[in-house]
Scaffold this motif. Structure first.
Motif, PDB file in Angstrom:
ATOM      1  N   LEU A   1       0.831  -1.197   0.000  1.00 41.17           N
ATOM      2  CA  LEU A   1       0.000   0.000   0.000  1.00 41.17           C
ATOM      3  C   LEU A   1       0.869   1.253   0.000  1.00 41.17           C
ATOM      4  O   LEU A   1       0.517   2.278   0.575  1.00 41.17           O
ATOM      5  CB  LEU A   1      -0.964  -0.016   1.190  1.00 41.17           C
ATOM      6  CG  LEU A   1      -2.075  -1.074   1.068  1.00 41.17           C
ATOM      7  CD1 LEU A   1      -2.938  -1.122   2.319  1.00 41.17           C
ATOM      8  CD2 LEU A   1      -2.950  -0.814  -0.159  1.00 41.17           C
ATOM      9  N   THR A   2       2.039   1.165  -0.648  1.00 45.28           N
ATOM     10  CA  THR A   2       2.881   2.335  -0.866  1.00 45.28           C
ATOM     11  C   THR A   2       2.570   2.900  -2.252  1.00 45.28           C
ATOM     12  O   THR A   2       1.649   2.449  -2.930  1.00 45.28           O
ATOM     13  CB  THR A   2       4.376   1.992  -0.780  1.00 45.28           C
ATOM     14  OG1 THR A   2       4.758   1.248  -1.963  1.00 45.28           O
ATOM     15  CG2 THR A   2       4.699   1.156   0.446  1.00 45.28           C
ATOM     16  N   MET A   3       3.372   3.882  -2.698  1.00 46.30           N
ATOM     17  CA  MET A   3       3.161   4.504  -4.005  1.00 46.30           C
ATOM     18  C   MET A   3       4.165   4.034  -5.047  1.00 46.30           C
ATOM     19  O   MET A   3       4.331   4.660  -6.094  1.00 46.30           O
ATOM     20  CB  MET A   3       3.200   6.025  -3.873  1.00 46.30           C
ATOM     21  CG  MET A   3       2.055   6.592  -3.062  1.00 46.30           C
ATOM     22  SD  MET A   3       1.955   8.383  -3.175  1.00 46.30           S
ATOM     23  CE  MET A   3       0.612   8.737  -2.046  1.00 46.30           C
ATOM     24  N   THR A   4       4.855   2.914  -4.771  1.00 50.75           N
ATOM     25  CA  THR A   4       5.778   2.353  -5.752  1.00 50.75           C
ATOM     26  C   THR A   4       5.816   0.846  -5.590  1.00 50.75           C
ATOM     27  O   THR A   4       5.364   0.306  -4.577  1.00 50.75           O
ATOM     28  CB  THR A   4       7.193   2.947  -5.601  1.00 50.75           C
ATOM     29  OG1 THR A   4       8.024   2.474  -6.671  1.00 50.75           O
ATOM     30  CG2 THR A   4       7.831   2.541  -4.280  1.00 50.75           C
ATOM     31  N   ASN A   5       6.346   0.159  -6.606  1.00 45.48           N
ATOM     32  CA  ASN A   5       6.463  -1.299  -6.510  1.00 45.48           C
ATOM     33  C   ASN A   5       7.670  -1.686  -5.660  1.00 45.48           C
ATOM     34  O   ASN A   5       8.585  -0.891  -5.439  1.00 45.48           O
ATOM     35  CB  ASN A   5       6.593  -1.916  -7.901  1.00 45.48           C
ATOM     36  CG  ASN A   5       7.888  -1.510  -8.583  1.00 45.48           C
ATOM     37  OD1 ASN A   5       8.204  -0.328  -8.669  1.00 45.48           O
ATOM     38  ND2 ASN A   5       8.641  -2.482  -9.063  1.00 45.48           N
ATOM     39  N   HIS A   6       7.679  -2.936  -5.192  1.00 44.68           N
ATOM     40  CA  HIS A   6       8.777  -3.424  -4.359  1.00 44.68           C
ATOM     41  C   HIS A   6       9.146  -4.849  -4.770  1.00 44.68           C
ATOM     42  O   HIS A   6       8.332  -5.772  -4.594  1.00 44.68           O
ATOM     43  CB  HIS A   6       8.377  -3.407  -2.884  1.00 44.68           C
ATOM     44  CG  HIS A   6       8.100  -2.045  -2.355  1.00 44.68           C
ATOM     45  ND1 HIS A   6       9.089  -1.218  -1.878  1.00 44.68           N
ATOM     46  CD2 HIS A   6       6.936  -1.348  -2.263  1.00 44.68           C
ATOM     47  CE1 HIS A   6       8.541  -0.067  -1.500  1.00 44.68           C
ATOM     48  NE2 HIS A   6       7.242  -0.121  -1.725  1.00 44.68           N
ATOM     49  N   PRO A   7      10.350  -5.051  -5.329  1.00 43.27           N
ATOM     50  CA  PRO A   7      10.816  -6.412  -5.625  1.00 43.27           C
ATOM     51  C   PRO A   7      11.365  -7.063  -4.346  1.00 43.27           C
ATOM     52  O   PRO A   7      12.489  -6.780  -3.924  1.00 43.27           O
ATOM     53  CB  PRO A   7      11.926  -6.186  -6.660  1.00 43.27           C
ATOM     54  CG  PRO A   7      12.413  -4.795  -6.393  1.00 43.27           C
ATOM     55  CD  PRO A   7      11.275  -4.021  -5.818  1.00 43.27           C
TER      56      PRO A   7
END
Length: 427
Positions: free
Chosen positions: A258-264
């Motif tokens: 639920l942040t504003m960027t993707n996370h690998p």
């Protein structure tokens, strides 16, 4: 008018830490026993819920429920809270039942669910049940599917769990502010048959991000890109719980973004399969081996593997600046800059000046640099071999032989067998 003083006063009376439910919650909806044993294999008892293997929420807890007339009842209280990101830093957030993120809601496919939501925020709110199939009027979009929940009022959501899987909850009212302040939580629906999708260890956590200036306690809620605290369940390394498993366990890790960027999200030492999204379970024929799972914005991924190799295995976001605390923006690169001709002159006017950055940032881990109160160093935490030089979105999967069933307390650092640690070549 809700002033900063009132905000802090309201926050101060909120309960802090895992396992605590707000006084308002206890008074309004009495707590009922909840299934918490990770090895429970109990028969189905009429009116008592169904058996399932509960999830382990990193630095969090599961919301208690009670059965009433065939409905499984929960109570969420939206309110200001104080959250400790790591020792040395706390933040004024908004959350549920004394914590941000709120407690994990667990139930079973087919359950009739009734959720009471009491609003103790300084403004109206709603709750959207992200990914759950439900009647339109229960979807929680303020102004579209329901009136907003006014300050001091309690609304009720009712739904039947049509499918098992992993979901989330968050506001759909003044969403940018309320989510930037930490309002979110996990929602896990277990299969009717506990043998379906069964695992031994089932972890959940949410990815969230905040912009809190050094020395401050309240997030900036209008930030869109330049966040400086990247966290799991509003905690940062080295204060994120380790994921402790027994050798041979089948392990599932459910991650919501639920942040504003993707996370690998990358796991060391293992390959795994992506077995679930917030849309449901991935059929076995559609899975493939991975070592990193990219979690898109507003999405969830569940990964699974068999813990067959003991050790302390890192798990982290592979965006390198997301494994930093109190990260600064606009910091100049000093690598290769020769300070020798000017450093003695600077020290004459600034005696505490320290040369840093000309050989990279690793030396900062050993420096005792003064920082503002209520601020964390960028790189914190130590392991058995020295500084880990990580912060933010980082933890450790601790796989051990010989753990008693159900005993998953932190076993400490891994003791490597002789001859299995990288060594200096002295050829």
């Amino acid at each position: 008018m809700f002033s900063r003083r009132n905000f802090l006063r309201a926050s101060a009376v909120s309960m802090v830490g895992a396992g605590l439910v707000s006084n308002a919650s206890v008074a309004s909806i009495p707590e009922a026993p909840t299934q918490t044993s990770p090895t429970m294999v109990a028969p189905v008892l009429p009116g008592a819920g169904r058996p399932y293997n509960p999830v382990a929420t990193l630095n969090g807890w599961t919301l208690p429920w009670r059965m009433r007339d065939g409905w499984k009842e929960f109570h969420l209280v939206a309110e200001p809270v104080i959250r400790e990101f790591a020792p040395g830093m706390v933040a004024n957030l908004w959350g549920y039942n004394g914590q941000s993120p709120g407690p994990t809601i667990e139930c079973v496919e087919g359950d009739k669910i009734r959720i009471f939501v009491t609003n103790k925020l300084p403004e109206h709110t709603t709750v959207h049940w992200h990914g759950i199939l439900l009647p339109n009027g229960m979807d929680g979009v303020g102004g579209l599917t329901q009136p907003h929940i006014p300050v001091g009022k309690t609304y009720v959501y009712e739904m039947v769990m049509k499918k098992s899987g992993t979901f989330m909850y968050h506001p759909h009212a003044d969403e940018m502010v309320q989510m930037a302040m930490g309002m979110m939580g996990f929602f896990v629906v277990h299969p009717k048959d506990p043998r379906q999708h069964a695992v031994d260890r089932d972890f959940v956590f949410l990815l969230n991000a905040f912009d809190i200036e050094p020395g401050a306690k309240t997030p900036k809620n209008s930030t869109m890109l330049d966040f400086n605290l990247w966290s799991w369940n509003s905690r940062v390394f080295p204060a994120i719980d380790p994921l402790v498993v027994r050798k041979g366990d089948r392990v599932r890790i459910r991650v919501g973004n639920l942040t504003m960027t993707n996370h690998p999200v990358h796991l060391h030492g293992y390959d795994f399969e992506v077995t679930g999204t917030d849309g449901g379970w991935v059929p076995p024929t559609a899975r493939w081996p991975e070592v990193s799972a990219d979690i898109p914005v507003g999405a969830m991924r569940a990964i699974e593997f068999t813990a067959d190799e003991p050790g302390d295995w890192a798990i982290h976001c592979h965006k390198s600046h997301h494994t930093m605390n109190a990260m600064g923006h606009g910091v100049p690169t000093m690598i290769g800059v020769d300070h020798r001709d000017v450093v003695h002159k600077i020290i004459q006017v600034a005696p505490d000046y320290m040369v840093m950055g000309e050989r990279g940032m690793a030396d900062m881990q050993e420096m005792e640099m003064p920082i503002p109160d209520n601020t964390l160093p960028m790189m914190t935490g130590r392991g058995p071999f020295g500084p880990l030089e990580m912060g933010g979105m980082f933890s450790v999967v601790k796989v051990r032989e010989g753990l008693a069933r159900g005993d998953y307390k932190d076993p400490g650092w891994y003791k490597h067998p002789p001859g299995t640690v990288a060594y200096e070549w002295k050829g």
